[in-house]
Design a protein around this motif. Sequence first.
Motif, PDB file in Angstrom:
ATOM      1  N   ASP A   1      -5.347  -7.726 -70.239  1.00 55.51           N
ATOM      2  CA  ASP A   1      -6.152  -7.459 -68.909  1.00 55.51           C
ATOM      3  C   ASP A   1      -5.138  -6.701 -67.905  1.00 55.51           C
ATOM      4  OD1 ASP A   1      -8.251  -8.476 -70.355  1.00 55.51           O
ATOM      5  OD2 ASP A   1      -8.143 -10.262 -69.324  1.00 55.51           O
ATOM      6  N   ALA A   2      -4.035  -7.504 -67.657  1.00 52.90           N
ATOM      7  CA  ALA A   2      -3.147  -6.983 -66.721  1.00 52.90           C
ATOM      8  C   ALA A   2      -2.705  -5.452 -66.937  1.00 52.90           C
ATOM      9  CB  ALA A   2      -1.912  -7.716 -66.028  1.00 52.90           C
ATOM     10  N   ILE A   3      -2.285  -5.094 -67.974  1.00 51.79           N
ATOM     11  CA  ILE A   3      -1.906  -3.848 -68.616  1.00 51.79           C
ATOM     12  C   ILE A   3      -2.872  -2.845 -68.113  1.00 51.79           C
ATOM     13  CG2 ILE A   3      -0.903  -2.495 -70.311  1.00 51.79           C
ATOM     14  CD1 ILE A   3       0.706  -4.967 -71.561  1.00 51.79           C
ATOM     15  N   ARG A   4      -4.201  -3.478 -68.688  1.00 51.66           N
ATOM     16  CA  ARG A   4      -5.279  -2.537 -68.644  1.00 51.66           C
ATOM     17  C   ARG A   4      -5.445  -2.151 -67.093  1.00 51.66           C
ATOM     18  NH1 ARG A   4     -10.006  -2.913 -72.585  1.00 51.66           N
ATOM     19  NH2 ARG A   4     -10.304  -0.944 -72.133  1.00 51.66           N
ATOM     20  N   TYR A   5      -5.421  -2.993 -66.233  1.00 51.79           N
ATOM     21  CA  TYR A   5      -5.687  -2.881 -64.889  1.00 51.79           C
ATOM     22  C   TYR A   5      -4.567  -1.971 -64.305  1.00 51.79           C
ATOM     23  CZ  TYR A   5      -6.568  -4.331 -59.976  1.00 51.79           C
ATOM     24  OH  TYR A   5      -6.782  -3.959 -58.817  1.00 51.79           O
ATOM     25  N   ALA A   6      -3.286  -2.213 -64.656  1.00 52.79           N
ATOM     26  CA  ALA A   6      -2.237  -1.429 -64.333  1.00 52.79           C
ATOM     27  C   ALA A   6      -2.324   0.032 -64.505  1.00 52.79           C
ATOM     28  CB  ALA A   6      -0.759  -1.779 -64.583  1.00 52.79           C
ATOM     29  N   SER A   7      -2.999   0.214 -65.894  1.00 51.08           N
ATOM     30  CA  SER A   7      -3.009   1.486 -66.588  1.00 51.08           C
ATOM     31  C   SER A   7      -4.253   2.380 -65.650  1.00 51.08           C
ATOM     32  CB  SER A   7      -3.408   1.726 -67.945  1.00 51.08           C
ATOM     33  OG  SER A   7      -4.954   1.174 -68.146  1.00 51.08           O
ATOM     34  N   ALA A   8      -5.157   1.690 -64.922  1.00 51.32           N
ATOM     35  CA  ALA A   8      -6.161   2.490 -64.270  1.00 51.32           C
ATOM     36  C   ALA A   8      -5.813   2.510 -62.776  1.00 51.32           C
ATOM     37  CB  ALA A   8      -7.414   1.499 -64.215  1.00 51.32           C
ATOM     38  N   SER A   9      -4.581   1.999 -62.293  1.00 52.60           N
ATOM     39  CA  SER A   9      -4.243   2.145 -60.960  1.00 52.60           C
ATOM     40  C   SER A   9      -3.288   3.222 -60.762  1.00 52.60           C
ATOM     41  CB  SER A   9      -3.384   0.817 -60.703  1.00 52.60           C
ATOM     42  OG  SER A   9      -2.069   1.012 -61.195  1.00 52.60           O
ATOM     43  N   ASP A  10      -2.928   3.293 -59.538  1.00 55.33           N
ATOM     44  CA  ASP A  10      -1.900   4.506 -59.065  1.00 55.33           C
ATOM     45  C   ASP A  10      -0.560   4.065 -59.460  1.00 55.33           C
ATOM     46  OD1 ASP A  10      -3.852   5.802 -57.963  1.00 55.33           O
ATOM     47  OD2 ASP A  10      -3.667   5.023 -56.066  1.00 55.33           O
ATOM     48  N   ALA A  11      -0.144   3.078 -60.159  1.00 54.11           N
ATOM     49  CA  ALA A  11       0.854   2.808 -60.582  1.00 54.11           C
ATOM     50  C   ALA A  11       1.540   3.480 -61.602  1.00 54.11           C
ATOM     51  CB  ALA A  11       1.253   1.406 -60.984  1.00 54.11           C
ATOM     52  N   ARG A  12       2.917   4.299 -61.565  1.00 54.60           N
ATOM     53  CA  ARG A  12       3.359   5.161 -62.750  1.00 54.60           C
ATOM     54  C   ARG A  12       4.286   4.171 -63.890  1.00 54.60           C
ATOM     55  NH1 ARG A  12       4.240  11.248 -60.448  1.00 54.60           N
ATOM     56  NH2 ARG A  12       3.771  11.509 -62.811  1.00 54.60           N
ATOM     57  N   VAL A  13       4.707   2.980 -63.207  1.00 53.90           N
ATOM     58  CA  VAL A  13       5.680   2.211 -64.083  1.00 53.90           C
ATOM     59  C   VAL A  13       4.929   0.872 -63.868  1.00 53.90           C
ATOM     60  CG1 VAL A  13       7.979   1.426 -64.089  1.00 53.90           C
ATOM     61  CG2 VAL A  13       7.748   3.647 -63.124  1.00 53.90           C
ATOM     62  N   ILE A  14       5.331   0.287 -65.105  1.00 54.46           N
ATOM     63  CA  ILE A  14       4.526  -0.936 -65.268  1.00 54.46           C
ATOM     64  C   ILE A  14       5.739  -1.969 -65.836  1.00 54.46           C
ATOM     65  CG2 ILE A  14       3.281  -2.773 -66.523  1.00 54.46           C
ATOM     66  CD1 ILE A  14       1.367  -0.148 -67.051  1.00 54.46           C
ATOM     67  N   ASN A  15       6.152  -3.031 -65.204  1.00 54.73           N
ATOM     68  CA  ASN A  15       7.411  -3.884 -65.312  1.00 54.73           C
ATOM     69  C   ASN A  15       6.923  -4.951 -65.806  1.00 54.73           C
ATOM     70  OD1 ASN A  15      10.347  -4.228 -64.703  1.00 54.73           O
ATOM     71  ND2 ASN A  15       9.514  -6.119 -64.096  1.00 54.73           N
ATOM     72  N   ILE A  16       7.530  -5.475 -67.190  1.00 55.82           N
ATOM     73  CA  ILE A  16       7.042  -6.739 -67.687  1.00 55.82           C
ATOM     74  C   ILE A  16       8.399  -7.560 -68.144  1.00 55.82           C
ATOM     75  CG2 ILE A  16       5.508  -7.876 -69.580  1.00 55.82           C
ATOM     76  CD1 ILE A  16       4.048  -5.215 -69.892  1.00 55.82           C
ATOM     77  N   SER A  17       8.694  -8.193 -67.238  1.00 61.77           N
ATOM     78  CA  SER A  17      10.106  -9.169 -67.448  1.00 61.77           C
ATOM     79  C   SER A  17       9.601 -10.403 -68.044  1.00 61.77           C
ATOM     80  CB  SER A  17      10.802  -9.335 -66.142  1.00 61.77           C
ATOM     81  OG  SER A  17      11.208  -8.104 -65.553  1.00 61.77           O
ATOM     82  N   MET A  18       9.081 -10.420 -68.918  1.00 64.34           N
ATOM     83  CA  MET A  18       8.273 -11.525 -69.835  1.00 64.34           C
ATOM     84  C   MET A  18       8.278 -11.304 -71.167  1.00 64.34           C
ATOM     85  SD  MET A  18       4.562 -11.617 -68.134  1.00 64.34           S
ATOM     86  CE  MET A  18       4.917 -13.120 -67.690  1.00 64.34           C
ATOM     87  N   GLY A  19       7.973 -12.299 -72.007  1.00 66.82           N
ATOM     88  CA  GLY A  19       7.663 -11.996 -73.345  1.00 66.82           C
ATOM     89  C   GLY A  19       7.277 -13.387 -74.172  1.00 66.82           C
ATOM     90  N   MET A  20       6.764 -13.152 -75.131  1.00 62.08           N
ATOM     91  CA  MET A  20       6.292 -14.467 -76.211  1.00 62.08           C
ATOM     92  C   MET A  20       6.462 -13.785 -77.639  1.00 62.08           C
ATOM     93  SD  MET A  20       2.508 -16.108 -76.395  1.00 62.08           S
ATOM     94  CE  MET A  20       2.837 -16.990 -74.935  1.00 62.08           C
ATOM     95  N   SER A  21       6.673 -15.139 -78.499  1.00 62.64           N
ATOM     96  CA  SER A  21       6.692 -14.856 -79.899  1.00 62.64           C
ATOM     97  C   SER A  21       5.470 -15.549 -80.398  1.00 62.64           C
ATOM     98  CB  SER A  21       7.959 -15.093 -80.799  1.00 62.64           C
ATOM     99  OG  SER A  21       8.186 -16.537 -80.406  1.00 62.64           O
ATOM    100  N   GLY A  22       4.997 -15.310 -81.561  1.00 68.44           N
ATOM    101  CA  GLY A  22       4.048 -16.296 -82.460  1.00 68.44           C
ATOM    102  C   GLY A  22       2.587 -15.747 -82.206  1.00 68.44           C
ATOM    103  N   LEU A  23       2.270 -14.589 -81.402  1.00 65.85           N
ATOM    104  CA  LEU A  23       0.714 -14.313 -81.132  1.00 65.85           C
ATOM    105  C   LEU A  23       0.296 -13.909 -82.745  1.00 65.85           C
ATOM    106  CD1 LEU A  23       1.008 -11.974 -78.200  1.00 65.85           C
ATOM    107  CD2 LEU A  23       0.783 -14.294 -78.060  1.00 65.85           C
TER     108      LEU A  23
END
Length: 369
Positions: free
Chosen positions: A101-123
């Motif tokens: 949901d956060a990525i989709r929100y960012a994609s609709a915003s004025d932000a040109r760069v999306i920083n994700i300093s996190m991750g998960m395995s096992g999805l």
Amino acid sequence: MRASEIWDVTKGEGTTVAVIDSGVDPISSLKGRLLPGKSFVPEKEVHSDPTGHGTTMASLIAGSGTENSLQGLAPDAKVLPLRVSDGKFSYGPTWATRLTDAIRYASASDARVINISMGMSGLDRSAVTKLQKAIDEANERGKLIFAAVGNDGRRIDGTDYPSVLPGVVAVGAVNEKATVTDLSNYGPHLVLSAPGDPGGTSQATALASATAALIWSKHPDWTNHQVLRVMIETTGMSERGEKPSMYLGHGIIRPSKVIVDGQGDPGPADKSPVFSKYFASLEASGSPSPGSDSGSGDDSRTDGRNQGSEKEAPSGPDSDRSQNAAQADDDNTTLWVTGGIAAAVLVVIAATIAVIAVRRRDRERQPRY
């Protein structure tokens, strides 16, 4: 990094970086830089950070350095905080949904760069499919997504998200000798590396995001593909004509080469330097338009990255982990730790960036700093 020379040209003004993390505190260093943002954690404020991690990432990107605070690499950029963590780090599918949901929100915003300093395995497959669709949407809207590869010091074989997914620029960490750190994960999905020792790939990712913001500030008409292309072309490894490394990707970011020296050919505006095959396959199959919930449901599609069959883990100074020695000749140059407070200090004096952070070993199926 030659930061002082970069800042004579641009400090990132006119650009916005979405920081998907644990929230961002409204500290003095971010005064005038922090946008309202949004929290995807019920009953939690986006301008509240229980771990300190999101605040540190935002400061590394755009901190002003006032009152002895963190100095960011793009100090005039704006930060759009998007909170997906409640600080407990004990959930799986819920976190994946918040990230999507956060990525989709960012994609609709004025932000040109999306920083994700996190991750998960096992999805599970369903969560990965939804996450991939959000990433596709962001790319279709012209965003650049940078994600940390993690701090386990292990080879990644396609199960750590979102860094392994097509359309995400996976970032590893190097030390002051321009050699990959022992803690940085590696694999054929790695695209770029950045300073992150002591510390981790979270900090390296923030510096890569700040670099993109700086380049976009100077060249606002460039597309996401062009910004990424010049970032890749100006690494030391690319100048030596070497293929991507499992341990450094295309090499270590050098923003001064683009901004100060004018190096790097942006190339075609509509062709990705890394994911071209993947995007072409999407177009051929009739990819969903931004905002659509339809899609193929296939999370195993391949992209244009080097998918070599290297099997050996790093074995010492003569391995690929140290093949970037030429990087230093020219320039003097996650959330992956479970729980705790991630703290970092960035000091930029002429050509030096030092990042200090706290790291702990992560656990399976937990968001990791």
